[in-house]
Design a protein around this motif. Sequence first.
Motif, mmCIF file in Angstrom:
data_model
loop_
_atom_site.group_PDB
_atom_site.id
_atom_site.type_symbol
_atom_site.label_atom_id
_atom_site.label_comp_id
_atom_site.label_asym_id
_atom_site.label_seq_id
_atom_site.Cartn_x
_atom_site.Cartn_y
_atom_site.Cartn_z
ATOM 1 N N TYR A 160 37.964 50.084 80.628
ATOM 2 C CA TYR A 160 36.535 50.366 80.635
ATOM 3 C C TYR A 160 36.267 51.492 81.588
ATOM 4 O O TYR A 160 35.334 52.391 81.094
ATOM 5 C CB TYR A 160 35.724 49.177 81.503
ATOM 6 C CG TYR A 160 34.487 49.002 81.741
ATOM 7 C CD1 TYR A 160 33.438 48.924 80.716
ATOM 8 C CD2 TYR A 160 34.029 49.056 82.980
ATOM 9 C CE1 TYR A 160 32.047 48.807 80.997
ATOM 10 C CE2 TYR A 160 32.396 49.342 83.145
ATOM 11 C CZ TYR A 160 31.676 49.161 82.143
ATOM 12 O OH TYR A 160 30.452 49.263 82.499
ATOM 13 N N TYR A 187 27.231 51.243 85.222
ATOM 14 C CA TYR A 187 27.156 50.427 83.850
ATOM 15 C C TYR A 187 26.554 51.034 82.931
ATOM 16 O O TYR A 187 26.624 51.345 81.617
ATOM 17 C CB TYR A 187 26.461 49.008 84.271
ATOM 18 C CG TYR A 187 27.473 48.266 85.102
ATOM 19 C CD1 TYR A 187 28.950 48.233 85.419
ATOM 20 C CD2 TYR A 187 26.998 46.916 85.626
ATOM 21 C CE1 TYR A 187 29.507 47.523 86.097
ATOM 22 C CE2 TYR A 187 27.622 46.193 86.597
ATOM 23 C CZ TYR A 187 29.203 46.603 86.894
ATOM 24 O OH TYR A 187 29.838 45.720 87.695
ATOM 25 N N SER A 188 25.141 51.631 83.333
ATOM 26 C CA SER A 188 24.346 52.470 82.481
ATOM 27 C C SER A 188 24.809 53.463 81.833
ATOM 28 O O SER A 188 24.615 54.169 80.748
ATOM 29 C CB SER A 188 23.070 52.730 83.196
ATOM 30 O OG SER A 188 23.085 53.666 84.116
ATOM 31 N N ASP A 191 28.693 51.552 80.136
ATOM 32 C CA ASP A 191 28.658 50.313 78.752
ATOM 33 C C ASP A 191 28.387 50.799 77.376
ATOM 34 O O ASP A 191 28.780 50.579 76.319
ATOM 35 C CB ASP A 191 27.130 49.337 79.107
ATOM 36 C CG ASP A 191 27.667 48.279 80.158
ATOM 37 O OD1 ASP A 191 29.003 48.210 80.541
ATOM 38 O OD2 ASP A 191 26.991 47.514 80.645
ATOM 39 N N PHE A 194 31.287 52.301 76.014
ATOM 40 C CA PHE A 194 32.354 51.251 75.803
ATOM 41 C C PHE A 194 31.824 50.777 74.331
ATOM 42 O O PHE A 194 32.670 50.482 73.263
ATOM 43 C CB PHE A 194 31.922 50.063 76.719
ATOM 44 C CG PHE A 194 33.014 48.890 76.193
ATOM 45 C CD1 PHE A 194 34.021 48.889 75.611
ATOM 46 C CD2 PHE A 194 32.278 47.501 76.495
ATOM 47 C CE1 PHE A 194 34.716 47.618 75.337
ATOM 48 C CE2 PHE A 194 33.057 46.467 76.160
ATOM 49 C CZ PHE A 194 34.152 46.459 75.664
ATOM 50 N N ALA A 195 30.329 50.737 73.714
ATOM 51 C CA ALA A 195 29.987 50.227 72.620
ATOM 52 C C ALA A 195 30.291 51.223 71.342
ATOM 53 O O ALA A 195 30.753 50.794 70.245
ATOM 54 C CB ALA A 195 28.480 50.128 72.676
ATOM 55 N N CYS A 213 35.840 41.981 82.903
ATOM 56 C CA CYS A 213 35.982 42.684 81.597
ATOM 57 C C CYS A 213 35.189 41.714 80.797
ATOM 58 O O CYS A 213 34.696 42.206 79.973
ATOM 59 C CB CYS A 213 37.370 43.049 80.962
ATOM 60 S SG CYS A 213 38.145 44.321 82.091
ATOM 61 N N ARG A 216 31.619 42.350 81.242
ATOM 62 C CA ARG A 216 31.019 43.701 80.862
ATOM 63 C C ARG A 216 30.847 43.592 79.111
ATOM 64 O O ARG A 216 30.048 44.283 78.593
ATOM 65 C CB ARG A 216 31.997 44.908 81.140
ATOM 66 C CG ARG A 216 31.903 45.225 82.486
ATOM 67 C CD ARG A 216 30.585 45.342 83.419
ATOM 68 N NE ARG A 216 29.505 45.844 82.786
ATOM 69 C CZ ARG A 216 28.209 45.200 82.928
ATOM 70 N NH1 ARG A 216 28.202 44.196 83.796
ATOM 71 N NH2 ARG A 216 27.121 45.671 82.254
ATOM 72 N N LYS A 219 27.811 41.483 78.093
ATOM 73 C CA LYS A 219 26.615 42.652 78.435
ATOM 74 C C LYS A 219 26.575 43.640 77.450
ATOM 75 O O LYS A 219 25.520 43.893 76.727
ATOM 76 C CB LYS A 219 26.740 43.071 79.817
ATOM 77 C CG LYS A 219 26.682 42.027 80.979
ATOM 78 C CD LYS A 219 25.262 41.294 81.187
ATOM 79 C CE LYS A 219 25.001 40.596 82.480
ATOM 80 N NZ LYS A 219 23.924 39.934 82.469
ATOM 81 N N THR A 220 27.617 44.252 77.226
ATOM 82 C CA THR A 220 27.646 45.605 76.211
ATOM 83 C C THR A 220 27.242 45.105 74.970
ATOM 84 O O THR A 220 26.354 45.727 74.150
ATOM 85 C CB THR A 220 28.857 46.156 76.259
ATOM 86 O OG1 THR A 220 29.175 46.721 77.531
ATOM 87 C CG2 THR A 220 29.015 47.392 75.205
ATOM 88 N N LYS A 223 23.551 44.063 74.586
ATOM 89 C CA LYS A 223 22.491 45.333 74.922
ATOM 90 C C LYS A 223 22.556 46.220 73.625
ATOM 91 O O LYS A 223 21.448 46.937 73.068
ATOM 92 C CB LYS A 223 22.553 45.703 76.228
ATOM 93 C CG LYS A 223 21.625 46.823 76.597
ATOM 94 C CD LYS A 223 21.524 47.441 77.926
ATOM 95 C CE LYS A 223 20.542 48.233 78.045
ATOM 96 N NZ LYS A 223 20.677 48.771 79.585
ATOM 97 N N TYR A 224 23.850 46.615 73.304
ATOM 98 C CA TYR A 224 24.009 47.803 72.459
ATOM 99 C C TYR A 224 24.375 47.174 71.124
ATOM 100 O O TYR A 224 24.423 48.131 70.177
ATOM 101 C CB TYR A 224 25.122 48.726 73.257
ATOM 102 C CG TYR A 224 24.447 49.232 74.416
ATOM 103 C CD1 TYR A 224 23.658 50.327 74.531
ATOM 104 C CD2 TYR A 224 24.937 48.587 75.593
ATOM 105 C CE1 TYR A 224 23.378 50.877 75.701
ATOM 106 C CE2 TYR A 224 24.437 49.243 76.918
ATOM 107 C CZ TYR A 224 23.574 50.290 76.894
ATOM 108 O OH TYR A 224 22.921 50.877 78.091
#
Length: 266
Positions: A160, A187-188, A191, A194-195, A213, A216, A219-220, A223-224
């Motif tokens: 990450y 994270y902003s 993330d 990562f996406a 992990c 994350r 969450k990723t 959101k994405y």
Amino acid sequence: MSELKVVSSFFSNNSNSTDAQDISEEFFYIVDKLNRHLDEFKFPSSVHCVYNPTIYARHTFEMYVRKYCSTRKQIMFFGMNPGPFGMSQTGVPFGEISSVQDWLGIEGPVGKPQKELASRPVKGFNCPRTEQSGQRFWGYFKKNCGTPDKFFESSFVYNYLPQQWMKENGANLTPEDLKANEKEQLYSIIDPIFAEILELYDVKIIVAIGKFCEKRAQKTLAKYLPEKSIKIVYMPHPSPRSGGADKWYKQAQKCLEDNNLMQYYK
């Protein structure tokens, strides 16, 4: 490093070799973009040194990616960040030195971070310390797969955060140690990157190594990549803090068996 052409043997007869090489280059582009964005992150005063092996260990980092991560993969083993005696020395995720040299067949020059702690020197492949997490992780797959090609045919390992953070006394800091507002800023930045990696490799299953992990990844995706049906599997971290090696091997085995993943590694 564009002159470096290292390709794993199982790609030698792959008709998509040109496309595979393009994936490597796109991966490097995304990692470099992340590194530029991390330059804008304001570290707390407790972070005395930042080691980023995707920069100073670029030669062996690129060897790892070109040799083993140049095609799309179904499975990502998802770690948090480099370990002091593993990736921070070799440029390879969970990069315990003997595993990297003797099993993955990767070795080469490693530079120095911009600021180096005397108590945590970067000696590359001359580092005398062993990273037990990497020894356990790669040792487990060596036992099951036999050859690296078998593991990387379906899977790869990605961290990450490409940085190791340390206090002045050499103690590690992780993203979990940050204040809430600092975490959200970090994270902003990471993330969405990562996406991008998940989309680039067309990942279907994330094996999240450790609870950080797992969270994350959740969450990723929410959101994405809400439209993607990517499965998240939790695997305990191979750190000695998780218990003895035998205990972790059994936990890893159960994780893979319970999620029908052993078929990829036998």
